[in-house]
Design a protein around this motif. Structure first.
Motif, short mmCIF file in Angstrom:
data_model
loop_
_atom_site.label_atom_id
_atom_site.label_comp_id
_atom_site.label_asym_id
_atom_site.label_seq_id
_atom_site.Cartn_x
_atom_site.Cartn_y
_atom_site.Cartn_z
N ASN A 126 0.85 -1.47 0.12
CA ASN A 126 0.11 0.01 0.63
C ASN A 126 0.90 0.85 -0.12
N GLY A 127 1.94 1.25 -1.12
CA GLY A 127 2.83 2.65 -0.82
C GLY A 127 3.80 2.87 0.69
N ASP A 128 3.74 1.83 1.42
CA ASP A 128 4.71 2.09 2.37
C ASP A 128 6.31 2.30 2.56
N ALA A 129 6.90 3.40 2.24
CA ALA A 129 7.96 3.73 1.59
C ALA A 129 8.62 2.70 3.18
N GLU A 130 8.27 2.62 4.31
CA GLU A 130 9.80 2.42 5.38
C GLU A 130 8.94 1.15 4.99
N ILE A 131 7.98 0.42 4.67
CA ILE A 131 8.21 -1.45 4.94
C ILE A 131 9.10 -1.66 3.64
N CYS A 132 9.71 -0.78 2.65
CA CYS A 132 9.68 -1.77 0.99
C CYS A 132 11.07 -0.98 1.30
N ARG A 133 11.68 -0.43 2.97
CA ARG A 133 12.83 -0.70 3.20
C ARG A 133 13.74 -1.00 3.92
N ARG A 134 12.54 -2.25 4.41
CA ARG A 134 12.94 -3.36 5.18
C ARG A 134 14.52 -4.02 5.00
N ALA A 135 14.56 -4.06 3.71
CA ALA A 135 16.05 -5.31 3.14
C ALA A 135 16.74 -4.75 1.21
#
Ligand code: PPS
Length: 307
Positions: A75-84
């Motif tokens: 859902n466009g969550d930039a933080e989650i998509c920087r998890r790894a």
């Protein structure tokens, strides 16, 4: 993960014996020796029906599409998509490399479905389990001239790929399908032929550049998602070339400098349509196009070399 995005995966690459790995043919397709020597276990991989495959010939917009898909699924969550780093969020199915680098299969075995899985394998080498289980698959194709130019610079900076040698000779290797993962021509045709029967979403890099929002929405619909307008707008912004070049979890600076030498050519190099004009001489282009017509003549795949 420790500070600075340095993961155990990054560390494993730091410690591995990296060289410019030779290529070995698997059913006529040249693959890095470690991949070729483990091909049976790759072929036996059985995905979950909920897994999604992102398939490309190298350098045709894979990372871009991976980031779009990861953001759509979160859902466009930039933080989650920087998890790894990207290589851990969306592993390369077929990758095998010297120890202690984990294989793609090992990474995938530690993830719960639904997983997103990257591959550069041509259609005929994709494990049949993907089609038996009716997995969704997105294919991204890029026009041959730009794809070739991008691959050339990648092979200069990636010290695990065969030495590209001079540009002139590299063009011929590309035309003969002698680069890692084989022939661009057979690759784009192979998925094109199967796209309807296998429900493959076939995308073009040039369309993504021309109208990224339209293509993000196309992917969203294919994934049967429905995101709010502002979220889609955010995803488009987060996946612009400039944003991704600045994103340490997407720009491949997480691969140690002894393998990816960004000072030779950055992974996020130009991100344009038409950079081929800076590479081909008129004579090279004439020869390339003559060969292109022969290799592609029975196929009407709507590639564009300019937008
Ligand atoms: S790989 O190694 O096969 O996974 O590489 P891949 O990601 O397929 O291709 C790398 C090229 O894609 C460009 N790129 C982008 N272009 C436009 N927008 C975005 N967001 C983007 N992200 C990556 C990247 O710059 C490489 O192309 P070139 O032409 O070399 O710049």
């Amino acid at each position: 993960m420790s500070e600075g995005g340095n993961t155990s995966y990054t560390d494993s690459i730091q410690r591995a014996a990296i060289e410019r790995f030779p290529l070995i043919n698997v059913r006529g397709v040249p693959l890095m020796n470690y991949i070729a020597n483990n091909f049976d276990s790759i072929w036996d991989f059985t995905p979950d029906p909920s897994d999604l495959l992102i398939a490309t010939y190298p350098k045709s917009g894979t990372t871009w599409t991976q980031e779009i898909v990861d953001l759509l699924l979160h859902n466009g969550d930039a933080e989650i998509c920087r998890r790894a780093p990207m290589t851990e969020r969306i592993p390369l199915l077929e990758i095998f490399a010297p120890p202690p680098i984990p294989s793609g299969l090992e990474l995938l075995s530690k993830m719960d479905p639904p997983r997103v899985i990257k591959t550069h394998l041509p259609f005929q080498l994709v494990p049949p389990g993907f089609w038996e289980n009716k997995c969704k698959a997105i294919y991204v194709a890029r026009n041959a001239r730009d794809n070739l130019a991008s691959y050339y610079h990648f092979d200069r900076m990636n010290k695990s790929q065969p030495d590209p040698g001079p540009w002139e000779g590299y063009i011929h290797k590309f035309m003969r399908g002698e680069l890692s993962w084989g022939s661009w021509y057979e690759h784009v045709k192979g998925y094109w032929k199967e796209r309807e029967e296998r429900n493959i979403l076939y995308l073009f890099y040039e369309d993504m550049k021309e109208n990224p929002r339209r293509e993000v929405e196309r992917i969203m619909r294919y994934l049967e998602l429905s995101l709010a307008d502002d979220v889609i707008g955010r995803i488009v912004a987060l996946t612009s070339f400039e944003s991704m070049k600045d994103n340490p979890m997407a720009n491949y600076t997480f691969i140690p400098e002894r393998v990816f030498v960004h000072s030779i050519s950055p992974f996020m190099r130009k991100g344009e349509v038409g950079d081929w004009t800076n590479h081909f001489t008129p004579e090279q282009l004439r020869m390339f196009e003559e060969d292109y017509e022969k290799q592609m003549n029975e196929f009407d795949i709507p590639f564009r070399t300019n937008i």
